[in-house]
Design a protein around this motif. Structure first.
Motif, PDB file in Angstrom:
ATOM      1  N   ILE A 259       0.645  -1.292   0.127  1.00 10.68           N
ATOM      2  CA  ILE A 259      -0.289  -0.005   0.625  1.00 10.68           C
ATOM      3  C   ILE A 259       0.810   1.351  -0.130  1.00 10.68           C
ATOM      4  O   ILE A 259       0.414   2.644  -0.625  1.00 10.68           O
ATOM      5  CB  ILE A 259      -0.882   0.035   1.290  1.00 10.68           C
ATOM      6  CG1 ILE A 259      -2.178  -0.708   1.063  1.00 10.68           C
ATOM      7  CG2 ILE A 259      -2.157   1.806   1.183  1.00 10.68           C
ATOM      8  CD1 ILE A 259      -3.028  -1.134   2.325  1.00 10.68           C
ATOM      9  N   VAL A 260       2.049   1.671   0.706  1.00  5.18           N
ATOM     10  CA  VAL A 260       2.819   2.328   0.225  1.00  5.18           C
ATOM     11  C   VAL A 260       3.212   2.455  -0.470  1.00  5.18           C
ATOM     12  O   VAL A 260       4.156   3.629  -0.633  1.00  5.18           O
ATOM     13  CB  VAL A 260       4.011   2.129   1.605  1.00  5.18           C
ATOM     14  CG1 VAL A 260       4.828   2.963   1.699  1.00  5.18           C
ATOM     15  CG2 VAL A 260       3.016   2.200   3.388  1.00  5.18           C
ATOM     16  N   ARG A 261       4.366   1.198  -1.163  1.00  2.00           N
ATOM     17  CA  ARG A 261       4.589   1.353  -2.884  1.00  2.00           C
ATOM     18  C   ARG A 261       3.582   1.948  -3.322  1.00  2.00           C
ATOM     19  O   ARG A 261       4.005   2.733  -4.411  1.00  2.00           O
ATOM     20  CB  ARG A 261       5.245   0.118  -2.791  1.00  2.00           C
ATOM     21  CG  ARG A 261       6.920  -0.831  -1.445  1.00  2.00           C
ATOM     22  CD  ARG A 261       7.012  -1.825  -2.546  1.00  2.00           C
ATOM     23  NE  ARG A 261       7.045  -2.849  -1.702  1.00  2.00           N
ATOM     24  CZ  ARG A 261       7.044  -3.225  -0.937  1.00  2.00           C
ATOM     25  NH1 ARG A 261       6.378  -4.010  -1.129  1.00  2.00           N
ATOM     26  NH2 ARG A 261       8.167  -3.831  -0.269  1.00  2.00           N
ATOM     27  N   ASN A 262       2.774   1.719  -3.344  1.00  2.00           N
ATOM     28  CA  ASN A 262       1.722   2.142  -4.336  1.00  2.00           C
ATOM     29  C   ASN A 262       1.212   3.771  -3.930  1.00  2.00           C
ATOM     30  O   ASN A 262       1.594   4.168  -5.198  1.00  2.00           O
ATOM     31  CB  ASN A 262       0.461   1.628  -4.712  1.00  2.00           C
ATOM     32  CG  ASN A 262       0.430   0.336  -5.095  1.00  2.00           C
ATOM     33  OD1 ASN A 262       0.941  -0.857  -4.995  1.00  2.00           O
ATOM     34  ND2 ASN A 262      -0.492  -0.584  -4.470  1.00  2.00           N
ATOM     35  N   TRP A 263       1.114   4.403  -2.969  1.00  2.00           N
ATOM     36  CA  TRP A 263       0.676   5.161  -2.700  1.00  2.00           C
ATOM     37  C   TRP A 263       2.912   6.816  -3.301  1.00  2.00           C
ATOM     38  O   TRP A 263       1.971   7.298  -3.529  1.00  2.00           O
ATOM     39  CB  TRP A 263       0.824   5.243  -1.339  1.00  2.00           C
ATOM     40  CG  TRP A 263      -0.103   7.258  -1.291  1.00  2.00           C
ATOM     41  CD1 TRP A 263      -1.366   7.282  -1.283  1.00  2.00           C
ATOM     42  CD2 TRP A 263       0.629   8.287  -0.532  1.00  2.00           C
ATOM     43  NE1 TRP A 263      -0.864   8.753  -1.154  1.00  2.00           N
ATOM     44  CE2 TRP A 263       0.450   8.781  -1.307  1.00  2.00           C
ATOM     45  CE3 TRP A 263       2.693   8.656  -0.095  1.00  2.00           C
ATOM     46  CZ2 TRP A 263       0.703  10.909   0.182  1.00  2.00           C
ATOM     47  CZ3 TRP A 263       2.753   9.864  -0.202  1.00  2.00           C
ATOM     48  CH2 TRP A 263       2.121  10.289  -0.522  1.00  2.00           C
ATOM     49  N   LEU A 264       2.856   5.979  -2.652  1.00  2.00           N
ATOM     50  CA  LEU A 264       4.440   6.334  -3.280  1.00  2.00           C
ATOM     51  C   LEU A 264       4.720   6.425  -4.776  1.00  2.00           C
ATOM     52  O   LEU A 264       5.240   7.437  -5.410  1.00  2.00           O
ATOM     53  CB  LEU A 264       5.361   5.926  -2.793  1.00  2.00           C
ATOM     54  CG  LEU A 264       6.152   6.406  -1.329  1.00  2.00           C
ATOM     55  CD1 LEU A 264       7.006   5.307  -0.681  1.00  2.00           C
ATOM     56  CD2 LEU A 264       6.739   7.723  -0.882  1.00  2.00           C
ATOM     57  N   SER A 265       4.407   5.258  -5.627  1.00  2.00           N
ATOM     58  CA  SER A 265       4.443   5.514  -7.028  1.00  2.00           C
ATOM     59  C   SER A 265       3.297   6.893  -7.394  1.00  2.00           C
ATOM     60  O   SER A 265       3.763   7.277  -8.979  1.00  2.00           O
ATOM     61  CB  SER A 265       3.957   4.282  -7.186  1.00  2.00           C
ATOM     62  OG  SER A 265       5.392   2.642  -6.853  1.00  2.00           O
ATOM     63  N   ALA A 266       2.484   7.131  -7.312  1.00  2.00           N
ATOM     64  CA  ALA A 266       1.591   7.372  -7.445  1.00  2.00           C
ATOM     65  C   ALA A 266       1.691   8.526  -7.727  1.00  2.00           C
ATOM     66  O   ALA A 266       1.298  10.373  -7.798  1.00  2.00           O
ATOM     67  CB  ALA A 266      -0.521   7.214  -6.964  1.00  2.00           C
ATOM     68  N   ASN A 267       2.217   9.095  -5.861  1.00  2.00           N
ATOM     69  CA  ASN A 267       2.546  10.890  -5.785  1.00  2.00           C
ATOM     70  C   ASN A 267       3.691  10.953  -5.417  1.00  2.00           C
ATOM     71  O   ASN A 267       3.894  12.568  -5.339  1.00  2.00           O
ATOM     72  CB  ASN A 267       1.879  11.308  -4.277  1.00  2.00           C
ATOM     73  CG  ASN A 267       0.301  10.523  -3.924  1.00  2.00           C
ATOM     74  OD1 ASN A 267      -0.495  11.604  -4.597  1.00  2.00           O
ATOM     75  ND2 ASN A 267      -0.190   9.829  -4.283  1.00  2.00           N
ATOM     76  N   TRP A 268       5.030  10.173  -6.297  1.00  2.00           N
ATOM     77  CA  TRP A 268       6.348  11.012  -6.007  1.00  2.00           C
ATOM     78  C   TRP A 268       7.245  10.596  -7.164  1.00  2.00           C
ATOM     79  O   TRP A 268       7.153   9.575  -7.411  1.00  2.00           O
ATOM     80  CB  TRP A 268       7.044  10.027  -4.961  1.00  2.00           C
ATOM     81  CG  TRP A 268       8.247  10.800  -4.757  1.00  2.00           C
ATOM     82  CD1 TRP A 268       8.654  12.205  -4.349  1.00  2.00           C
ATOM     83  CD2 TRP A 268       9.217  10.074  -3.899  1.00  2.00           C
ATOM     84  NE1 TRP A 268      10.256  11.734  -4.030  1.00  2.00           N
ATOM     85  CE2 TRP A 268      10.598  10.570  -4.050  1.00  2.00           C
ATOM     86  CE3 TRP A 268       9.368   8.389  -3.838  1.00  2.00           C
ATOM     87  CZ2 TRP A 268      11.302   9.971  -2.994  1.00  2.00           C
ATOM     88  CZ3 TRP A 268      10.411   7.697  -3.310  1.00  2.00           C
ATOM     89  CH2 TRP A 268      11.905   8.233  -3.479  1.00  2.00           C
ATOM     90  N   ASP A 269       8.364  11.492  -7.600  1.00  2.00           N
ATOM     91  CA  ASP A 269       8.463  10.963  -8.522  1.00  2.00           C
ATOM     92  C   ASP A 269       9.748  10.518  -8.321  1.00  2.00           C
ATOM     93  O   ASP A 269      11.053  10.378  -9.816  1.00  2.00           O
ATOM     94  CB  ASP A 269       8.803  12.326  -9.899  1.00  2.00           C
ATOM     95  CG  ASP A 269       9.968  13.370  -8.493  1.00  2.00           C
ATOM     96  OD1 ASP A 269       9.652  13.353  -7.592  1.00  2.00           O
ATOM     97  OD2 ASP A 269       9.363  14.773  -9.823  1.00  2.00           O
ATOM     98  N   LYS A 270      10.006  10.116  -7.105  1.00  2.00           N
ATOM     99  CA  LYS A 270      11.291   9.321  -6.628  1.00  2.00           C
ATOM    100  C   LYS A 270      12.648  10.581  -6.478  1.00  2.00           C
ATOM    101  O   LYS A 270      13.812  10.082  -7.045  1.00  2.00           O
ATOM    102  CB  LYS A 270      11.595   8.004  -7.904  1.00  2.00           C
ATOM    103  CG  LYS A 270      10.808   7.181  -7.308  1.00  2.00           C
ATOM    104  CD  LYS A 270      11.268   5.779  -7.979  1.00  2.00           C
ATOM    105  CE  LYS A 270      10.216   4.761  -7.742  1.00  2.00           C
ATOM    106  NZ  LYS A 270       8.682   4.944  -8.342  1.00  2.00           N
TER     107      LYS A 270
END
Length: 308
Positions: A259-270
């Motif tokens: 869930i954390v990985r999915n949210w980061l992938s959708a809200n952060w460009d790394k």
């Protein structure tokens, strides 16, 4: 990796090391290199994409420690937990999320066992038709269960570097043929038994990783670190997994920090520091950890402390 918070000051113990989610201590006044005991504290920190995120997941450390101990009690081989009158007692401040471990000579091998083809294994399979040198049948899809679990070791890279998937032959070069075979045999045996036990709770154990060390006194092989937790393993809900009406992502929803990985992938460009996790994502992540714990153990988790 970003900076870690300052470790807790624990009376009677000296801090020696902090990883992404664990802190290590030795008894006060004892040299870290020679101490027969280690205090291993599981924090509530959560990491993804090589960053430790904010905020932590309240209760996570205690929950995963309790689950790991539950599995240790069901695995019939020596483990790293220190028992007996000579072993130091746990500090009250972290008693719910810490263990006292005996010191081991750890092998630099991450012992990965895959009962399903998914994650990095599926990516490698798409490219080569094999995983860590093991050729698999053609036409497999993401999430397919394998006829027999496969052992796909990784080399534990120095701190700050990425672990490297290796072949069994390469693992034998690193630790010797006899030890490599013992690591493979023990890993497959534990995984097979754990998969059957998880199935009784209608949970699919897809894959996991184990770590082992050698007792410097007896020379015996010892199971160490955490075991079969949500942070070291991939579990799926059996009813959802076998529901052919669901899509792949729905079927393969795991009981971990995806869930954390999915949210980061959708809200952060790394790029730069990752954003702060919303309260809803923190709550949903803990709920997934808790769901697995209750399913497997049939009990509610122990009470937790408020420290991070």
């Amino acid at each position: 990796m970003n900076a870690l918070p300052a470790p807790l000051a624990l009376p009677g113990w000296s801090h020696t090391y902090s990883g992404k989610v664990r802190d290590l201590y030795v008894p006060e006044g004892v040299a870290a290199e020679t101490s027969p005991y280690l205090l291993v504290v599981a924090s509530n920190r959560v990491s993804a994409f090589d960053f430790v995120l904010e905020p932590p997941i309240p209760g996570k450390g205690a929950l995963l420690t309790a689950l790991s101990n539950w599995w240790f009690s069901r695995i019939p081989m020596p483990n790293h937990l220190a028992v007996g009158d000579a072993a130091p007692t746990l500090p009250d401040a972290v008693a719910d999320r810490a263990v006292v471990s005996r010191r081991l000579d750890m092998y630099p091998i991450e012992c990965v066992v895959r009962g399903a083809l998914t994650g990095s294994g599926f990516i490698e399979y798409q490219q080569t038709g094999a995983v860590c040198g093991i050729t698999l049948p053609e036409g497999l899809s993401d999430g397919d269960l394998l006829d027999e679990p496969i052992y796909t070791p990784a080399y534990k890279a120095p701190f700050g570097e990425h672990d490297e998937n290796i072949t069994f032959e390469r693992s034998a070069e690193l630790v010797g043929a006899d030890i490599a075979e013992a690591l493979r045999s023990a890993s497959l045996e534990i995984f097979t038994a754990a998969r059957e036990l998880a199935a009784e709770s209608e949970v699919v154990l897809a894959d996991t990783k184990f770590e082992f060390g050698k007792d410097p006194v007896t020379g015996e092989l010892v199971l160490a670190d955490e075991v079969l937790t949500s942070d070291s393993s991939r579990y799926w809900d059996a009813a959802t997994y076998f529901d052919e009406a669901l899509s792949g992502s729905e079927r393969l929803a795991s009981f971990d920090k995806q869930i954390v990985r999915n949210w980061l992938s959708a809200n952060w460009d790394k790029q730069g520091e990752p954003p702060v996790l919303p309260d809803t994502i923190v709550a949903q992540t803990y709920a997934r950890y808790l769901d697995l714990y209750v399913r497997l153990t049939g009990t509610q988790p122990p009470a937790t402390t408020a420290t991070p």
